[in-house]
Design an enzyme around this catalytic site. Structure first.
Site, PDB file in Angstrom:
ATOM      1  CB  THR A   1      61.432  17.378 -42.447  1.00 12.26           C
ATOM      2  OG1 THR A   1      60.084  17.760 -42.736  1.00 12.26           O
ATOM      3  CG2 THR A   1      61.750  17.728 -41.004  1.00 12.26           C
TER       4      THR A   1
ATOM      5  N   GLY B   1      59.552   9.356 -44.421  1.00 10.84           N
ATOM      6  CA  GLY B   1      59.167   7.963 -44.269  1.00 10.84           C
ATOM      7  C   GLY B   1      59.875   7.082 -45.301  1.00 10.84           C
TER       8      GLY B   1
ATOM      9  CD  GLU C   1      52.308  17.027 -45.991  1.00  7.04           C
ATOM     10  OE1 GLU C   1      52.758  15.882 -45.907  1.00  7.04           O
ATOM     11  OE2 GLU C   1      52.885  17.927 -46.618  1.00  7.04           O
TER      12      GLU C   1
HETATM   13  C1  LIG Z   1      47.573  11.126 -44.896  1.00  7.18           C
HETATM   14  C2  LIG Z   1      48.348  10.144 -45.645  1.00  7.18           C
HETATM   15  C3  LIG Z   1      49.694   9.894 -45.008  1.00  7.18           C
HETATM   16  C4  LIG Z   1      50.559  11.100 -45.070  1.00  7.18           C
HETATM   17  C5  LIG Z   1      51.951  10.840 -44.552  1.00  7.18           C
HETATM   18  C6  LIG Z   1      52.689  12.119 -44.592  1.00  7.18           C
HETATM   19  C7  LIG Z   1      53.944  12.039 -43.795  1.00  7.18           C
HETATM   20  C8  LIG Z   1      54.421  13.427 -43.561  1.00  7.18           C
HETATM   21  C9  LIG Z   1      55.064  14.129 -44.541  1.00  7.18           C
HETATM   22  C10 LIG Z   1      55.545  15.492 -44.253  1.00  7.18           C
HETATM   23  O1  LIG Z   1      55.393  16.011 -43.171  1.00  7.18           O
HETATM   24  S1  LIG Z   1      56.294  16.250 -45.578  1.00  7.18           S
HETATM   25  C11 LIG Z   1      56.853  17.784 -44.928  1.00  7.18           C
HETATM   26  C12 LIG Z   1      55.694  18.715 -44.653  1.00  7.18           C
HETATM   27  N1  LIG Z   1      56.172  19.986 -44.262  1.00  7.18           N
HETATM   28  C13 LIG Z   1      55.401  21.075 -44.221  1.00  7.18           C
HETATM   29  O2  LIG Z   1      54.202  21.038 -44.428  1.00  7.18           O
HETATM   30  C14 LIG Z   1      56.107  22.343 -43.891  1.00  7.18           C
HETATM   31  C15 LIG Z   1      55.163  23.365 -43.311  1.00  7.18           C
HETATM   32  N2  LIG Z   1      55.657  24.693 -43.604  1.00  7.18           N
HETATM   33  C16 LIG Z   1      55.115  25.419 -44.649  1.00  7.18           C
HETATM   34  O3  LIG Z   1      54.172  25.032 -45.297  1.00  7.18           O
HETATM   35  C17 LIG Z   1      55.732  26.757 -44.942  1.00  7.18           C
HETATM   36  O4  LIG Z   1      57.050  26.779 -44.474  1.00  7.18           O
HETATM   37  C18 LIG Z   1      54.935  27.922 -44.311  1.00  7.18           C
HETATM   38  C19 LIG Z   1      54.502  27.507 -42.926  1.00  7.18           C
HETATM   39  C20 LIG Z   1      53.763  28.136 -45.183  1.00  7.18           C
HETATM   40  C21 LIG Z   1      55.749  29.165 -44.178  1.00  7.18           C
HETATM   41  O5  LIG Z   1      56.524  29.217 -45.305  1.00  7.18           O
HETATM   42  P1  LIG Z   1      56.945  30.628 -45.862  1.00  7.18           P
HETATM   43  O6  LIG Z   1      57.544  31.387 -44.728  1.00  7.18           O
HETATM   44  O7  LIG Z   1      57.669  30.482 -47.114  1.00  7.18           O
HETATM   45  O8  LIG Z   1      55.554  31.166 -46.250  1.00  7.18           O
HETATM   46  P2  LIG Z   1      54.960  32.556 -45.942  1.00  7.18           P
HETATM   47  O9  LIG Z   1      55.985  33.623 -46.033  1.00  7.18           O
HETATM   48  O10 LIG Z   1      54.172  32.414 -44.678  1.00  7.18           O
HETATM   49  O11 LIG Z   1      53.984  32.647 -47.195  1.00  7.18           O
HETATM   50  C22 LIG Z   1      54.555  32.741 -48.497  1.00  7.18           C
HETATM   51  C23 LIG Z   1      53.395  32.770 -49.443  1.00  7.18           C
HETATM   52  O12 LIG Z   1      53.225  31.424 -49.894  1.00  7.18           O
HETATM   53  C24 LIG Z   1      51.902  30.993 -49.633  1.00  7.18           C
HETATM   54  N3  LIG Z   1      51.972  29.586 -49.318  1.00  7.18           N
HETATM   55  C25 LIG Z   1      52.659  29.007 -48.313  1.00  7.18           C
HETATM   56  N4  LIG Z   1      52.470  27.651 -48.358  1.00  7.18           N
HETATM   57  C26 LIG Z   1      51.682  27.420 -49.431  1.00  7.18           C
HETATM   58  C27 LIG Z   1      51.132  26.228 -50.012  1.00  7.18           C
HETATM   59  N5  LIG Z   1      51.371  25.012 -49.480  1.00  7.18           N
HETATM   60  N6  LIG Z   1      50.381  26.342 -51.125  1.00  7.18           N
HETATM   61  C28 LIG Z   1      50.121  27.565 -51.652  1.00  7.18           C
HETATM   62  N7  LIG Z   1      50.587  28.750 -51.141  1.00  7.18           N
HETATM   63  C29 LIG Z   1      51.361  28.641 -50.048  1.00  7.18           C
HETATM   64  C30 LIG Z   1      51.447  31.807 -48.466  1.00  7.18           C
HETATM   65  O13 LIG Z   1      50.050  31.874 -48.422  1.00  7.18           O
HETATM   66  C31 LIG Z   1      52.065  33.148 -48.809  1.00  7.18           C
HETATM   67  O14 LIG Z   1      51.315  33.764 -49.780  1.00  7.18           O
HETATM   68  P3  LIG Z   1      51.032  35.338 -49.691  1.00  7.18           P
HETATM   69  O15 LIG Z   1      50.234  35.525 -48.443  1.00  7.18           O
HETATM   70  O16 LIG Z   1      52.405  35.979 -49.590  1.00  7.18           O
HETATM   71  O17 LIG Z   1      50.283  35.638 -50.954  1.00  7.18           O
HETATM   72  C1  FAD Z   2      55.082  10.802 -38.146  1.00  9.83           C
HETATM   73  C2  FAD Z   2      55.814  11.868 -38.950  1.00  9.83           C
HETATM   74  C3  FAD Z   2      56.106  11.624 -40.283  1.00  9.83           C
HETATM   75  C4  FAD Z   2      56.799  12.584 -41.025  1.00  9.83           C
HETATM   76  N1  FAD Z   2      57.110  12.312 -42.325  1.00  9.83           N
HETATM   77  C5  FAD Z   2      57.820  13.215 -43.026  1.00  9.83           C
HETATM   78  C6  FAD Z   2      58.201  12.941 -44.376  1.00  9.83           C
HETATM   79  O1  FAD Z   2      57.909  11.866 -44.897  1.00  9.83           O
HETATM   80  N2  FAD Z   2      58.896  13.875 -45.073  1.00  9.83           N
HETATM   81  C7  FAD Z   2      59.248  15.086 -44.511  1.00  9.83           C
HETATM   82  O2  FAD Z   2      59.882  15.904 -45.191  1.00  9.83           O
HETATM   83  N3  FAD Z   2      58.899  15.389 -43.225  1.00  9.83           N
HETATM   84  C8  FAD Z   2      58.207  14.480 -42.479  1.00  9.83           C
HETATM   85  N4  FAD Z   2      57.853  14.771 -41.192  1.00  9.83           N
HETATM   86  C9  FAD Z   2      58.326  16.016 -40.575  1.00  9.83           C
HETATM   87  C10 FAD Z   2      57.195  17.002 -40.408  1.00  9.83           C
HETATM   88  O3  FAD Z   2      56.818  17.539 -41.636  1.00  9.83           O
HETATM   89  C11 FAD Z   2      57.650  18.115 -39.447  1.00  9.83           C
HETATM   90  O4  FAD Z   2      57.883  17.531 -38.193  1.00  9.83           O
HETATM   91  C12 FAD Z   2      56.567  19.175 -39.334  1.00  9.83           C
HETATM   92  O5  FAD Z   2      56.517  19.930 -40.527  1.00  9.83           O
HETATM   93  C13 FAD Z   2      56.808  20.118 -38.141  1.00  9.83           C
HETATM   94  O6  FAD Z   2      58.050  20.769 -38.287  1.00  9.83           O
HETATM   95  P1  FAD Z   2      59.112  20.679 -37.098  1.00  9.83           P
HETATM   96  O7  FAD Z   2      59.251  19.275 -36.686  1.00  9.83           O
HETATM   97  O8  FAD Z   2      60.307  21.446 -37.529  1.00  9.83           O
HETATM   98  O9  FAD Z   2      58.418  21.451 -35.886  1.00  9.83           O
HETATM   99  P2  FAD Z   2      58.695  22.955 -35.466  1.00  9.83           P
HETATM  100  O10 FAD Z   2      58.303  23.871 -36.559  1.00  9.83           O
HETATM  101  O11 FAD Z   2      60.062  23.061 -34.900  1.00  9.83           O
HETATM  102  O12 FAD Z   2      57.570  23.082 -34.329  1.00  9.83           O
HETATM  103  C14 FAD Z   2      57.887  23.171 -32.961  1.00  9.83           C
HETATM  104  C15 FAD Z   2      57.013  24.272 -32.362  1.00  9.83           C
HETATM  105  O13 FAD Z   2      57.395  25.518 -32.969  1.00  9.83           O
HETATM  106  C16 FAD Z   2      56.224  26.228 -33.349  1.00  9.83           C
HETATM  107  N5  FAD Z   2      56.457  27.086 -34.504  1.00  9.83           N
HETATM  108  C17 FAD Z   2      57.285  26.840 -35.549  1.00  9.83           C
HETATM  109  N6  FAD Z   2      57.194  27.816 -36.471  1.00  9.83           N
HETATM  110  C18 FAD Z   2      56.297  28.717 -35.990  1.00  9.83           C
HETATM  111  C19 FAD Z   2      55.745  29.943 -36.476  1.00  9.83           C
HETATM  112  N7  FAD Z   2      56.103  30.473 -37.655  1.00  9.83           N
HETATM  113  N8  FAD Z   2      54.805  30.573 -35.714  1.00  9.83           N
HETATM  114  C20 FAD Z   2      54.424  30.052 -34.536  1.00  9.83           C
HETATM  115  N9  FAD Z   2      54.901  28.893 -34.011  1.00  9.83           N
HETATM  116  C21 FAD Z   2      55.822  28.236 -34.744  1.00  9.83           C
HETATM  117  C22 FAD Z   2      55.238  25.142 -33.726  1.00  9.83           C
HETATM  118  O14 FAD Z   2      53.878  25.635 -33.636  1.00  9.83           O
HETATM  119  C23 FAD Z   2      55.519  24.073 -32.665  1.00  9.83           C
HETATM  120  O15 FAD Z   2      54.756  24.344 -31.495  1.00  9.83           O
HETATM  121  C24 FAD Z   2      57.183  13.811 -40.423  1.00  9.83           C
HETATM  122  C25 FAD Z   2      56.865  14.061 -39.079  1.00  9.83           C
HETATM  123  C26 FAD Z   2      56.183  13.091 -38.343  1.00  9.83           C
HETATM  124  C27 FAD Z   2      55.867  13.360 -36.894  1.00  9.83           C
END
Ligand SMILES: CCCCCCC/C=C/C(=O)SCCNC(=O)CCNC(=O)[C@H](O)C(C)(C)COP(=O)(O)OP(=O)(O)OC[C@H]1O[C@@H](n2cnc3c(N)ncnc32)[C@H](O)[C@@H]1OP(=O)(O)O
Ligand code: FAD
Length: 647
Positions: free
Chosen positions: A152, A191, A413
């Site tokens: 992120t 984190g 996530e």
């Molecule tokens: C619980 C223990 C403690 C945990 C602590 C964790 C702390 C937090 C860490 C984090 O937050 S890390 C960062 C996490 N960030 C995300 O999860 C980002 C979310 N966004 C996405 O996953 C992608 O950007 C999206 C929302 C899927 C959109 O991406 P994109 O535009 O590239 O995808 P599409 O065009 O919609 O689809 C492309 C194609 O790829 C497939 N796909 C997408 N994601 C996945 C996946 N994770 N695995 C497998 N396939 C995936 C999707 O289905 C599409 O397939 P087709 O439909 O084209 O066949």
């Molecule tokens: C406690 C915590 C720990 C985290 N730890 C990590 C970490 O360790 N590593 C890391 O990489 N990230 C981490 N993150 C970041 C986290 O993965 C992102 O905050 C999360 O993926 C959401 O993305 P964003 O913040 O850009 O929200 P945004 O995507 O900007 O969301 C804002 C609003 O926009 C809307 N929106 C966005 N895209 C779309 C769409 N395509 N269609 C419809 N609505 C949409 C959402 O639904 C939401 O209502 C952490 C976040 C938190 C809160």
């Protein structure tokens, strides 16, 4: 109340439970031996004076909380090494030992090493070549390095194809040059990134030979391993060629790019964490409903009959309707999480042999199950807090902090809406396949059967409820599909048609997920009941029925819209709900006792096993430094001069 005495209400509750809670404990742990192992592990950590809470960390500064957490995390790590040296099974790593509630009890203000175990190591295992795993994994397990997962950025979290950090290959030096060229490209949120980690998996746009190949994972050293000082520069940082994790996409030394078998494999870590979140959300909900149920058995308030004493608030049916569905939801998410974990392990081993077929279904299920379990657990925990009145609002009740931990899961996530739309993307394709007579994957098979029948008449059974929920899901999927295509036929382009239909797409995804959860829960209980006592089997069946009935009743509008249910059937469902609340009432405390959550993990004066709520509340507030003196200095500094000036 003398120490170690049991609250009389809880004593009575425990006498009236129809089954032995220990039987439920053994069931949930996977057997008596596993229970004993878990209890020993908890005792090993919780009884360590260096890890027990001297004073509530509520009264520490932000900086002190961090330092306190680092100190404890190091103590825990050394204790994990002791257990490993003793060959204790299942102690492979910090996370397995301290996942979920034990960890959050010891490291109440977060675990500075959490991301190291939950994302940094799994990413290297999932995205690194064998050689890279050999190079990094043992160092990471032994905490010779501390990593985080830096995906992120300030400007992007959801849309990872929009990430701005770049990794440009320089064949002259066989290095990658990493750059975060804009303010919005700065890595934000990972984190441990601020002060703890000295390495990170950095997700960046790969450039080689002038071509952008999309996002890929790179290992970047953040801090000097000896001094912990930040490495020089945060622009144009050079890393060696073999710091790009190349299990999937590769860059050869001459700069040529070898495509991954699928670009989706880069997303693997996110699926893993989503799978973990389902079980963690369930366990946090279990803790909250344990607190609220025990408190509700001890708290007396108001009257049901004027002539009778104030009843336990657990005897108010509205209180039962707040809490018992949360009990049932724990089991529903627990069994769905177990099912998803099995599927994840199976699909991951298939991916190892290049078999990608089931990845889309796993992704779709991981997305909606993470979204629904995080949202439902957060809502359930808040319901438990509200059910405890004023005392539930106190920080020491553990309910606000538990809510905070779980509501974060709704965002991280993969933000919930975005993930539900990912599942909807899968469901739209599934419905088109259904219309075209193409084969369907197991989790959407019901679309075929629903299309062929209008559903049977009401009968008091969970299978009827499952069929009704599948009918609702199929109806919502068909409606969204039809509305979107109608828009396209009217000349709206497909992207706008998707966006304009997205409210219905999210709703269809949620309905699909709920139908999956109820069916998985029912199938799991059906498998378990023959192996437990008749009394526990009855209690588990009642909870499953309650989850199904309550979930359906929360969806009456769709039930009327997409099935031939009558208002008489709805009356029957309401009666069934009330019967189930009454049936569960005598076992409520026994069920939460069966969760066997150590008081130190409950960490709440409202939820301790002995039920001495008021004595514990009073002892808790006495710990506040503010209560150390009868008059706080602010009186003399500020209030008294003010009062004087009025005279
Ligand atoms: C619980 C223990 C403690 C945990 C602590 C964790 C702390 C937090 C860490 C984090 O937050 S890390 C960062 C996490 N960030 C995300 O999860 C980002 C979310 N966004 C996405 O996953 C992608 O950007 C999206 C929302 C899927 C959109 O991406 P994109 O535009 O590239 O995808 P599409 O065009 O919609 O689809 C492309 C194609 O790829 C497939 N796909 C997408 N994601 C996945 C996946 N994770 N695995 C497998 N396939 C995936 C999707 O289905 C599409 O397939 P087709 O439909 O084209 O066949
Ligand atoms: C406690 C915590 C720990 C985290 N730890 C990590 C970490 O360790 N590593 C890391 O990489 N990230 C981490 N993150 C970041 C986290 O993965 C992102 O905050 C999360 O993926 C959401 O993305 P964003 O913040 O850009 O929200 P945004 O995507 O900007 O969301 C804002 C609003 O926009 C809307 N929106 C966005 N895209 C779309 C769409 N395509 N269609 C419809 N609505 C949409 C959402 O639904 C939401 O209502 C952490 C976040 C938190 C809160």
């Amino acid at each position: 109340m003398p120490a170690n005495t049991m609250n009389e209400d809880l004593k009575r509750e425990r006498q009236r439970c129809s089954f032995d809670p220990k039987e439920l404990t053994y069931l949930l742990d996977g057997g008596e031996e596993k229970t004993e192992e878990r209890r020993q592990r908890e005792k090993f950590f919780l009884d360590d004076p260096e890890l027990s809470e001297t004073a509530p960390s509520d009264y520490l500064s932000h900086k002190e909380k961090y330092e306190h957490a680092v100190k404890k995390a190091c103590i825990v790590f050394k204790k994990v090494q002791q257990l490993q040296a003793q060959g204790k099974a299942g102690m492979q790593n910090f996370r397995e030992v301290l996942g979920g509630q034990l960890g959050s009890a010891i490291l109440r203000d977060g675990n500075p090493l959490g991301l190291h175990y939950v994302m940094f190591i799994p990413t290297i295992m999932g995205q690194g070549t064998i050689e890279q795993q050999a190079e990094w994994i043992s160092k990471a397990w032994n905490l010779e390095i501390i990593g985080t997962y830096a995906q992120t950025e300030l400007g992007h979290g959801t849309f990872i194809r929009g990430l701005e950090t770049t990794a440009t290959y320089d064949p002259a030096t066989e290095e990658f040059v990493l750059n975060s060229p804009t303010l919005t490209s700065y890595k934000w949120w990972p984190g441990g990134l601020g002060h703890t980690a000295n390495y990170a998996v950095v997700v960046a746009q790969l450039y080689s030979q002038g071509i952008c190949h999309g996002i890929h994972p790179f290992i970047v050293q953040l801090r000097d391993e000896e001094t912990h000082l930040p490495m020089p520069g945060f622009e144009n940082v050079r890393i060696p060629w073999n710091y790009m994790l190349m299990k999937n996409g590769k860059v050869l030394k001459d700069g040529s790019y070898v495509k991954s078998p699928s670009s989706k494999l880069t997303y693997g870590t996110m699926i893993f964490v989503r799978v973990v979140i389902v079980q963690d959300a369930a366990n946090y909900l279990r803790k909250a409903v344990t607190i609220a149920t025990r408190y509700s058995a001890v708290r007396h308030q108001s009257h049901i009959k004027e002539s009778a004493p104030e009843p336990q608030i657990l005897d108010f049916v509205t209180q039962q309707h707040k809490l018992f569905p949360q009990l049932a939801t724990y089991f529903a998410l627990h069994y769905s999480g177990a099912w998803l974990w099995d599927m994840y392990n199976n699909v991951t081993s298939e991916l190892e042999s290049g078999e990608l077929d089931r990845l889309p279904e796993l992704h779709a299920l991981a997305c909606c199950l993470k979204a629904v379990s995080a949202a439902d657990a957060a809502q359930g925990i808040e319901t438990c807090r509200l059910a405890c009145g004023g005392h539930g609002y106190m920080s020491c009740s553990s309910l606000p902090i538990t809510y905070g931990l779980v509501t974060a899961m709704v965002t991280y996530e993969g933000e919930n809406t975005v993930l539900l739309l990912q599942t909807a993307r899968y469901l739209m394709k599934a419905w088109q396949n259904c219309l075209d007579g193409q084969p369907l994957t197991p989790s959407v098979q019901y679309l075929n059967s629903v299309r062929r029948s209008f559903g049977g008449v009401y009968h008091k059974s969970v299978p009827w409820i499952i069929a009704s929920m599948q009918r609702i899901a199929a109806g919502k999927i068909e409606t969204a599909h039809r509305h979107m295509n109608d828009k396209i036929k009217r000349g709206v382009n497909s992207e706008d048609a998707w966006n304009e239909t997205s409210i219905e797409l999210v709703a269809a995804s949620e309905a699909h997920c709920k139908a999956f959860i109820v069916e998985t829960y029912y199938n799991s209980v059906q498998q378990i009941v023959p192996s437990v006592s008749q009394q526990l089997g009855k209690a588990l069946t009642e909870l499953c029925e309650l989850y199904a009935v309550n979930t359906l009743l929360k969806n009456i509008g769709d039930l009327l819209r997409y099935s031939n249910v009558t208002t008489g059937d709805l009356e029957n469902l309401q009666r069934w709900l009330e019967e189930l609340l009454a049936a569960i009432r005598p076992n409520a405390v026994g069920i939460v006792d069966g969760f066997d959550i150590n008081d130190a993990i409950i960490a709440s004066p409202l939820g301790a096993y002995d039920g001495n709520v008021y004595e514990r509340l009073f002892a808790e507030v006495s710990k506040s430094p503010l209560n150390a003196k009868p008059v706080n200095e602010s009186f003399h500094k500020y209030l008294k001069p003010l009062l004087k000036s009025k005279m």
